[in-house]
Design a protein around this motif. Structure first.
Motif, PDB file in Angstrom:
ATOM      1  N   ASP A   1       0.825  -1.215   0.000  1.00  0.00           N
ATOM      2  CA  ASP A   1       0.000   0.000   0.000  1.00  0.00           C
ATOM      3  C   ASP A   1       0.856   1.261   0.000  1.00  0.00           C
ATOM      4  O   ASP A   1       0.521   2.248  -0.657  1.00  0.00           O
ATOM      5  CB  ASP A   1      -0.923   0.015   1.217  1.00  0.00           C
TER       6      ASP A   1
ATOM      7  N   ASN B   1       2.154   1.797  -3.496  1.00  0.00           N
ATOM      8  CA  ASN B   1       1.075   2.212  -4.385  1.00  0.00           C
ATOM      9  C   ASN B   1       0.714   3.676  -4.143  1.00  0.00           C
ATOM     10  O   ASN B   1       0.534   4.454  -5.090  1.00  0.00           O
ATOM     11  CB  ASN B   1      -0.160   1.335  -4.156  1.00  0.00           C
ATOM     12  N   ASN B   2       0.622   4.075  -2.875  1.00  0.00           N
ATOM     13  CA  ASN B   2       0.258   5.455  -2.557  1.00  0.00           C
ATOM     14  C   ASN B   2       1.333   6.443  -3.007  1.00  0.00           C
ATOM     15  O   ASN B   2       1.015   7.543  -3.477  1.00  0.00           O
ATOM     16  CB  ASN B   2      -0.004   5.591  -1.055  1.00  0.00           C
TER      17      ASN B   2
ATOM     18  N   PHE C   1       4.729   1.336  -8.450  1.00  0.00           N
ATOM     19  CA  PHE C   1       3.643   0.389  -8.707  1.00  0.00           C
ATOM     20  C   PHE C   1       4.194  -1.024  -8.918  1.00  0.00           C
ATOM     21  O   PHE C   1       3.584  -2.012  -8.488  1.00  0.00           O
ATOM     22  CB  PHE C   1       2.814   0.834  -9.915  1.00  0.00           C
TER      23      PHE C   1
ATOM     24  N   ALA D   1       4.843  -2.417  -5.633  1.00  0.00           N
ATOM     25  CA  ALA D   1       3.587  -2.773  -4.970  1.00  0.00           C
ATOM     26  C   ALA D   1       3.092  -4.147  -5.424  1.00  0.00           C
ATOM     27  O   ALA D   1       2.730  -4.988  -4.598  1.00  0.00           O
ATOM     28  CB  ALA D   1       2.524  -1.708  -5.257  1.00  0.00           C
TER      29      ALA D   1
ATOM     30  N   TYR E   1      -2.819  -7.354  -6.245  1.00  0.00           N
ATOM     31  CA  TYR E   1      -3.131  -5.948  -5.984  1.00  0.00           C
ATOM     32  C   TYR E   1      -3.686  -5.315  -7.259  1.00  0.00           C
ATOM     33  O   TYR E   1      -2.973  -4.665  -8.024  1.00  0.00           O
ATOM     34  CB  TYR E   1      -1.869  -5.228  -5.532  1.00  0.00           C
TER      35      TYR E   1
ATOM     36  N   GLU F   1      -5.596  -2.732  -7.861  1.00  0.00           N
ATOM     37  CA  GLU F   1      -5.495  -1.275  -7.988  1.00  0.00           C
ATOM     38  C   GLU F   1      -4.106  -0.858  -8.474  1.00  0.00           C
ATOM     39  O   GLU F   1      -3.970   0.050  -9.298  1.00  0.00           O
ATOM     40  CB  GLU F   1      -5.799  -0.622  -6.645  1.00  0.00           C
ATOM     41  N   ALA F   2      -3.067  -1.529  -7.972  1.00  0.00           N
ATOM     42  CA  ALA F   2      -1.698  -1.188  -8.388  1.00  0.00           C
ATOM     43  C   ALA F   2      -1.459  -1.546  -9.856  1.00  0.00           C
ATOM     44  O   ALA F   2      -0.777  -0.801 -10.572  1.00  0.00           O
ATOM     45  CB  ALA F   2      -0.682  -1.896  -7.489  1.00  0.00           C
TER      46      ALA F   2
ATOM     47  N   HIS G   1      -3.144   1.201 -11.777  1.00  0.00           N
ATOM     48  CA  HIS G   1      -2.325   2.419 -11.726  1.00  0.00           C
ATOM     49  C   HIS G   1      -1.100   2.300 -12.625  1.00  0.00           C
ATOM     50  O   HIS G   1      -0.673   3.287 -13.249  1.00  0.00           O
ATOM     51  CB  HIS G   1      -1.876   2.694 -10.287  1.00  0.00           C
TER      52      HIS G   1
END
Length: 372
Positions: free
Chosen positions: A157, A160-161, A179, A182, A189, A191-192, A195
């Motif tokens: 996380d 990723n953030n 990413f 991540a 993951y 979302e990663a 992204h």
């Protein structure tokens, strides 16, 4: 079926909020929208039961509206009441609750105070970095998230953030690096991966790094496919539109379509009850009842049935069982104390009380560690 509408204004010294709740016959939803100075912060929904009609539906809508209003007012009151608190974990939880409601400015205040109180908790730096990103303080977000990673390397996380913060600054190469770290830490993951696809598209029209642009469309497709396999919601109408634009090498509108697609991702919704529960536990301590804890456990179990691949839910359920264990342990100590009140020389009760108190200290340490 006629629509119903309820409005309430919530004022603080710095802001004015509007809570607007209405029914949608078309969507079969009760929709509660929360605004600050005209800007939408958050939307919550509840399904309409087909049996709710007329006055019953109006009452259900009103109840949902009042429930959301109480939640916001509780957070604002709690923030004011805890202004001089020295509990970093409590302020961090309060910040997370504000984040979930889109109240990012309030979240920044809580996280900044939490970091000062305890500068050794990497999760607080991560949350502060996310909040800085949300209020477009990107340079501060980057430095804060880098500090979180330095303290706890390998947290998916965190990477990723930080990648998101780099993406906002159009630092595509650095975003891709984060990413990739991540997804290396967590291969599921979604979302990663999404992204990562966005970073390749952004680089295609900003032309920051030539190496990233090689086989761009294939890289984007591969990562979008991986995201969609993990969570099918990552293949939605906006993403399909982005894919068509990519075929035409229209990278900038494709990126905007992917940004839109990200807002349409189906995630576990209205999970603010988790942060609210933690705040309730930490603020009220021994006053919490076993009924409250079991209700929270059952709610988490219902969410896990809907979202079995959402790792955070299992973690939160584990925390709930630790809280229940702590609650039961407190009850046990109370009973041993009653036994000793009746018979002060009762050696077995003395021994059992000492053992329970020893376990209580261990569980308190575990509980504190889990919430950090």
């Amino acid at each position: 079926m006629s629509d119903f509408l309820f409005n309430d204004v919530i004022r603080t010294a710095k802001s004015e909020f509007l809570l607007k709740t209405t029914t949608s016959d078309y969507q079969k939803l009760i929709i509660s929208s929360f605004f600050r100075n005209g800007a939408l912060l958050e939307t919550r929904t509840r399904d309409i039961n087909p049996e709710w009609t007329g006055e019953l539906l109006r009452l259900r809508t009103r109840r949902f509206h009042e429930e959301k209003k109480r939640e916001v007012e509780m957070l604002l009151r709690l923030s004011e009441r805890l202004r001089d608190s020295e509990q970093a974990e409590l302020k961090s939880l309060l910040g997370q609750a504000f984040m979930r409601r889109g109240m990012h400015e309030e979240a920044v205040v809580e996280f900044e105070e939490a970091v000062v109180l305890n500068p050794k908790i990497s999760v607080i730096y991560n949350n502060l970095g996310r909040a800085y990103t949300a209020v477009q303080r990107f340079e501060e977000a980057i430095s804060t998230l880098e500090q979180a990673i330095a303290m706890s390397p390998g947290f998916a996380d965190f990477h990723n953030n930080l990648g998101v913060a780099y993406l906002k600054k159009e630092y595509c190469k650095k975003a891709v690096e984060q990413f990739l770290r991540a997804v290396d830490s967590n291969q599921y993951y979604a979302e990663a991966f999404y992204h990562l696809a966005m970073a390749y598209v952004l680089n295609a029209f900003t032309k920051e790094d030539f190496a990233l642009s090689v086989n761009c469309n294939q890289k984007v497709k591969d990562n979008l496919d991986k995201a969609a396999k993990i969570n099918p919601a990552y293949h939605n109408e906006a993403v399909a539109r982005a894919e068509e634009l990519l075929k035409q090498k229209k990278y900038e509108p494709a990126y905007k379509a992917l940004e839109e697609g990200l807002t349409n991702i189906a995630k576990p919704t209205d999970m603010s009850f988790i942060m609210d529960f933690y705040l309730h536990v930490m603020h009220n301590g021994t006053k919490i009842s076993s009924k409250d804890i079991w209700r929270h456990i059952r709610q988490l179990q219902e969410y896990i049935e809907k979202y079995p691949n959402y790792a955070d839910l299992y973690n939160h359920l584990g925390v709930a069982f630790v809280i229940m264990s702590k609650h039961v342990n407190n009850k046990a100590i109370q009973q041993f104390e009653k036994a000793l009140k009746v018979n002060p020389t009762f050696e077995r009760a003395k021994r059992n009380k000492r053992l329970a108190e020893y376990d209580h200290k261990g569980m308190q340490l575990l509980f504190d560690a889990i919430l950090k």
